[in-house]
Write a protein that holds these residues in place. Structure first.
Motif, PDB file in Angstrom:
ATOM      1  N   ILE A   1      27.002  -3.832 -62.217  1.00 50.04           N
ATOM      2  CA  ILE A   1      28.243  -3.540 -62.941  1.00 50.04           C
ATOM      3  C   ILE A   1      29.261  -2.774 -62.103  1.00 50.04           C
ATOM      4  O   ILE A   1      30.456  -3.088 -62.115  1.00 50.04           O
ATOM      5  CB  ILE A   1      27.944  -2.748 -64.231  1.00 50.04           C
ATOM      6  N   ILE A   2      28.802  -1.764 -61.373  1.00 50.98           N
ATOM      7  CA  ILE A   2      29.732  -0.892 -60.640  1.00 50.98           C
ATOM      8  C   ILE A   2      30.067  -1.427 -59.251  1.00 50.98           C
ATOM      9  O   ILE A   2      31.237  -1.554 -58.884  1.00 50.98           O
ATOM     10  CB  ILE A   2      29.177   0.550 -60.554  1.00 50.98           C
ATOM     11  N   ASP A   3      29.039  -1.751 -58.473  1.00 48.05           N
ATOM     12  CA  ASP A   3      29.258  -2.170 -57.076  1.00 48.05           C
ATOM     13  C   ASP A   3      30.203  -3.367 -56.919  1.00 48.05           C
ATOM     14  O   ASP A   3      31.031  -3.370 -55.993  1.00 48.05           O
ATOM     15  CB  ASP A   3      27.918  -2.459 -56.398  1.00 48.05           C
ATOM     16  N   PRO A   4      30.130  -4.387 -57.792  1.00 49.87           N
ATOM     17  CA  PRO A   4      31.040  -5.531 -57.624  1.00 49.87           C
ATOM     18  C   PRO A   4      32.525  -5.189 -57.784  1.00 49.87           C
ATOM     19  O   PRO A   4      33.388  -5.967 -57.365  1.00 49.87           O
ATOM     20  CB  PRO A   4      30.591  -6.508 -58.727  1.00 49.87           C
ATOM     21  N   THR A   5      32.807  -4.028 -58.387  1.00 44.98           N
ATOM     22  CA  THR A   5      34.218  -3.637 -58.581  1.00 44.98           C
ATOM     23  C   THR A   5      34.799  -2.939 -57.344  1.00 44.98           C
ATOM     24  O   THR A   5      35.997  -2.687 -57.285  1.00 44.98           O
ATOM     25  CB  THR A   5      34.350  -2.679 -59.787  1.00 44.98           C
ATOM     26  N   ILE A   6      33.921  -2.610 -56.377  1.00 48.51           N
ATOM     27  CA  ILE A   6      34.381  -1.863 -55.205  1.00 48.51           C
ATOM     28  C   ILE A   6      34.918  -2.824 -54.140  1.00 48.51           C
ATOM     29  O   ILE A   6      34.221  -3.731 -53.702  1.00 48.51           O
ATOM     30  CB  ILE A   6      33.238  -1.005 -54.618  1.00 48.51           C
ATOM     31  N   TYR A   7      36.156  -2.558 -53.761  1.00 53.24           N
ATOM     32  CA  TYR A   7      36.800  -3.389 -52.733  1.00 53.24           C
ATOM     33  C   TYR A   7      37.237  -2.487 -51.573  1.00 53.24           C
ATOM     34  O   TYR A   7      37.813  -1.415 -51.785  1.00 53.24           O
ATOM     35  CB  TYR A   7      38.006  -4.121 -53.316  1.00 53.24           C
ATOM     36  N   ILE A   8      36.955  -2.935 -50.360  1.00 53.44           N
ATOM     37  CA  ILE A   8      37.348  -2.168 -49.172  1.00 53.44           C
ATOM     38  C   ILE A   8      38.369  -2.993 -48.391  1.00 53.44           C
ATOM     39  O   ILE A   8      38.063  -4.091 -47.931  1.00 53.44           O
ATOM     40  CB  ILE A   8      36.136  -1.856 -48.273  1.00 53.44           C
ATOM     41  N   SER A   9      39.545  -2.456 -48.264  1.00 55.35           N
ATOM     42  CA  SER A   9      40.615  -3.176 -47.555  1.00 55.35           C
ATOM     43  C   SER A   9      40.548  -2.921 -46.050  1.00 55.35           C
ATOM     44  O   SER A   9      39.925  -1.950 -45.595  1.00 55.35           O
ATOM     45  CB  SER A   9      41.982  -2.733 -48.084  1.00 55.35           C
ATOM     46  N   GLU A  10      41.207  -3.766 -45.304  1.00 59.64           N
ATOM     47  CA  GLU A  10      41.293  -3.614 -43.854  1.00 59.64           C
ATOM     48  C   GLU A  10      42.008  -2.317 -43.491  1.00 59.64           C
ATOM     49  O   GLU A  10      41.656  -1.639 -42.517  1.00 59.64           O
ATOM     50  CB  GLU A  10      42.034  -4.811 -43.259  1.00 59.64           C
ATOM     51  N   GLU A  11      43.006  -1.973 -44.305  1.00 60.04           N
ATOM     52  CA  GLU A  11      43.764  -0.737 -44.074  1.00 60.04           C
ATOM     53  C   GLU A  11      42.869   0.490 -44.194  1.00 60.04           C
ATOM     54  O   GLU A  11      42.993   1.450 -43.419  1.00 60.04           O
ATOM     55  CB  GLU A  11      44.920  -0.628 -45.076  1.00 60.04           C
ATOM     56  N   GLU A  12      41.983   0.474 -45.170  1.00 59.48           N
ATOM     57  CA  GLU A  12      41.064   1.602 -45.359  1.00 59.48           C
ATOM     58  C   GLU A  12      40.140   1.764 -44.151  1.00 59.48           C
ATOM     59  O   GLU A  12      39.887   2.898 -43.712  1.00 59.48           O
ATOM     60  CB  GLU A  12      40.221   1.379 -46.615  1.00 59.48           C
ATOM     61  N   ILE A  13      39.668   0.657 -43.642  1.00 56.13           N
ATOM     62  CA  ILE A  13      38.771   0.704 -42.484  1.00 56.13           C
ATOM     63  C   ILE A  13      39.501   1.264 -41.262  1.00 56.13           C
ATOM     64  O   ILE A  13      38.994   2.150 -40.562  1.00 56.13           O
ATOM     65  CB  ILE A  13      38.202  -0.697 -42.166  1.00 56.13           C
ATOM     66  N   GLN A  14      40.692   0.750 -41.011  1.00 56.25           N
ATOM     67  CA  GLN A  14      41.462   1.200 -39.858  1.00 56.25           C
ATOM     68  C   GLN A  14      41.846   2.671 -39.974  1.00 56.25           C
ATOM     69  O   GLN A  14      41.837   3.408 -38.982  1.00 56.25           O
ATOM     70  CB  GLN A  14      42.723   0.336 -39.697  1.00 56.25           C
ATOM     71  N   LYS A  15      42.147   3.089 -41.172  1.00 56.48           N
ATOM     72  CA  LYS A  15      42.489   4.495 -41.412  1.00 56.48           C
ATOM     73  C   LYS A  15      41.284   5.384 -41.104  1.00 56.48           C
ATOM     74  O   LYS A  15      41.416   6.437 -40.472  1.00 56.48           O
ATOM     75  CB  LYS A  15      42.923   4.690 -42.865  1.00 56.48           C
ATOM     76  N   PHE A  16      40.109   4.959 -41.548  1.00 55.63           N
ATOM     77  CA  PHE A  16      38.880   5.711 -41.296  1.00 55.63           C
ATOM     78  C   PHE A  16      38.611   5.812 -39.790  1.00 55.63           C
ATOM     79  O   PHE A  16      38.274   6.885 -39.273  1.00 55.63           O
ATOM     80  CB  PHE A  16      37.698   5.046 -42.001  1.00 55.63           C
TER      81      PHE A  16
ATOM     82  N   LYS B   1      31.907   0.218 -42.634  1.00 58.92           N
ATOM     83  CA  LYS B   1      32.216  -0.379 -43.929  1.00 58.92           C
ATOM     84  C   LYS B   1      31.239   0.108 -45.008  1.00 58.92           C
ATOM     85  O   LYS B   1      31.648   0.412 -46.132  1.00 58.92           O
ATOM     86  CB  LYS B   1      32.161  -1.909 -43.833  1.00 58.92           C
ATOM     87  N   LYS B   2      29.979   0.192 -44.611  1.00 56.91           N
ATOM     88  CA  LYS B   2      28.958   0.657 -45.555  1.00 56.91           C
ATOM     89  C   LYS B   2      29.197   2.113 -45.941  1.00 56.91           C
ATOM     90  O   LYS B   2      29.027   2.501 -47.109  1.00 56.91           O
ATOM     91  CB  LYS B   2      27.569   0.510 -44.927  1.00 56.91           C
ATOM     92  N   LEU B   3      29.595   2.922 -44.968  1.00 59.00           N
ATOM     93  CA  LEU B   3      29.882   4.333 -45.214  1.00 59.00           C
ATOM     94  C   LEU B   3      31.051   4.495 -46.184  1.00 59.00           C
ATOM     95  O   LEU B   3      30.992   5.303 -47.116  1.00 59.00           O
ATOM     96  CB  LEU B   3      30.195   5.033 -43.886  1.00 59.00           C
ATOM     97  N   ILE B   4      32.095   3.721 -45.974  1.00 66.62           N
ATOM     98  CA  ILE B   4      33.261   3.750 -46.869  1.00 66.62           C
ATOM     99  C   ILE B   4      32.856   3.282 -48.269  1.00 66.62           C
ATOM    100  O   ILE B   4      33.275   3.865 -49.278  1.00 66.62           O
ATOM    101  CB  ILE B   4      34.405   2.878 -46.309  1.00 66.62           C
ATOM    102  N   PHE B   5      32.043   2.239 -48.298  1.00 70.26           N
ATOM    103  CA  PHE B   5      31.570   1.694 -49.582  1.00 70.26           C
ATOM    104  C   PHE B   5      30.798   2.759 -50.371  1.00 70.26           C
ATOM    105  O   PHE B   5      31.036   2.969 -51.562  1.00 70.26           O
ATOM    106  CB  PHE B   5      30.680   0.478 -49.326  1.00 70.26           C
ATOM    107  N   LEU B   6      29.869   3.436 -49.698  1.00 66.71           N
ATOM    108  CA  LEU B   6      29.053   4.457 -50.358  1.00 66.71           C
ATOM    109  C   LEU B   6      29.905   5.625 -50.849  1.00 66.71           C
ATOM    110  O   LEU B   6      29.634   6.186 -51.918  1.00 66.71           O
ATOM    111  CB  LEU B   6      27.967   4.965 -49.404  1.00 66.71           C
ATOM    112  N   LYS B   7      30.926   5.967 -50.080  1.00 64.35           N
ATOM    113  CA  LYS B   7      31.828   7.043 -50.475  1.00 64.35           C
ATOM    114  C   LYS B   7      32.576   6.665 -51.759  1.00 64.35           C
ATOM    115  O   LYS B   7      32.687   7.468 -52.686  1.00 64.35           O
ATOM    116  CB  LYS B   7      32.819   7.335 -49.345  1.00 64.35           C
ATOM    117  N   LYS B   8      33.077   5.439 -51.810  1.00 62.75           N
ATOM    118  CA  LYS B   8      33.798   4.971 -52.992  1.00 62.75           C
ATOM    119  C   LYS B   8      32.857   4.838 -54.188  1.00 62.75           C
ATOM    120  O   LYS B   8      33.220   5.172 -55.321  1.00 62.75           O
ATOM    121  CB  LYS B   8      34.484   3.626 -52.700  1.00 62.75           C
ATOM    122  N   GLU B   9      31.638   4.363 -53.929  1.00 61.01           N
ATOM    123  CA  GLU B   9      30.642   4.239 -54.993  1.00 61.01           C
ATOM    124  C   GLU B   9      30.334   5.609 -55.587  1.00 61.01           C
ATOM    125  O   GLU B   9      30.253   5.771 -56.808  1.00 61.01           O
ATOM    126  CB  GLU B   9      29.364   3.611 -54.436  1.00 61.01           C
ATOM    127  N   ASN B  10      30.170   6.606 -54.725  1.00 59.26           N
ATOM    128  CA  ASN B  10      29.878   7.965 -55.171  1.00 59.26           C
ATOM    129  C   ASN B  10      31.013   8.526 -56.031  1.00 59.26           C
ATOM    130  O   ASN B  10      30.772   9.197 -57.039  1.00 59.26           O
ATOM    131  CB  ASN B  10      29.630   8.867 -53.957  1.00 59.26           C
TER     132      ASN B  10
END
Length: 198
Positions: free
Chosen positions: A135-150, A169-178
């Motif tokens: 339910i939650i994970d499929p709603t998480i989207y990581i843009s190219e801009e977010e990756i480059q900013k990181f 990407k996984k690190l950003i994903f986990l941060k957003k999931e949290n």
């Protein structure tokens, strides 16, 4: 007096089994039973009621053993409350059917013994995990801009299609999931009826 009556009278005089125990202390067995009953009552003591469902001291102690570190009681209680709230929400969407293998693997991962209490606890964790994944994970989207900013903020020069790039990407994903999980917990607690029992 008839012989049979005499024998009967003699047989009823002060039974030695009663006199032998006069003034003696209760046996160890009785103490053990009393101790067991009192300890069971303490373990199953209700410490909170969440949406009319009880949380017992045994669940608090179980969470403490899993954490493996000293945590204040209030924090442990909060974890137990959130666990039950998340499970209550997750079970609305996720099937309660859990395979024996799933349960055994989780018990092993958490280093828990195989018993009814631990099986029920682990089942809650598995259903919550499945809810997050479905339910939650499929709603998480990581843009190219977010990756480059990181990458820029952390002075990283990593090319795409590399393991390091996927790790980012996984690190950003986990941060957003949290962050989403924190918001979910706040929402659940806000809408719940929680009563703490001292």
């Amino acid at each position: 007096m008839p012989k049979w009556r005499k024998r009967q009278t003699q047989g009823t005089q002060n039974p030695p089994s009663l006199r032998a125990h006069e003034g003696s202390t209760p046996s160890f067995g009785i103490f053990f039973i009393l101790f067991f009953l009192l300890s069971q009552e303490l373990i199953n003591k209700i410490v909170a009621v969440v949406n009319e469902k009880p949380i017992t001291l045994s669940e608090i102690k179980l969470i403490k053993s899993i954490e493996g570190k000293e945590i204040p009681y209030e924090e442990l209680l909060d974890k137990a409350i959130l666990l039950n709230l998340k499970y209550e929400e997750a079970i609305k969407y996720i099937s309660p059917l859990i395979s024996k293998e799933e349960r055994e693997n989780f018990l092993k991962e958490l280093n828990l013994e195989e018993n009814q209490r631990n099986r029920e606890f682990v089942s809650k964790l598995i259903i919550i995990k499945k809810y997050v994944e479905a339910i939650i994970d499929p709603t998480i989207y990581i843009s190219e801009e977010e990756i480059q900013k990181f990458l820029k903020e952390n002075n990283l020069n990593i090319k795409e299609d590399t393991k390091e790039f996927e790790d980012v990407k996984k690190l950003i994903f986990l941060k957003k999931e949290n962050e989403i999980l924190k918001e979910w917990e706040v929402k659940l607690k806000k809408e719940a009826k929680i009563k703490i029992i001292n």
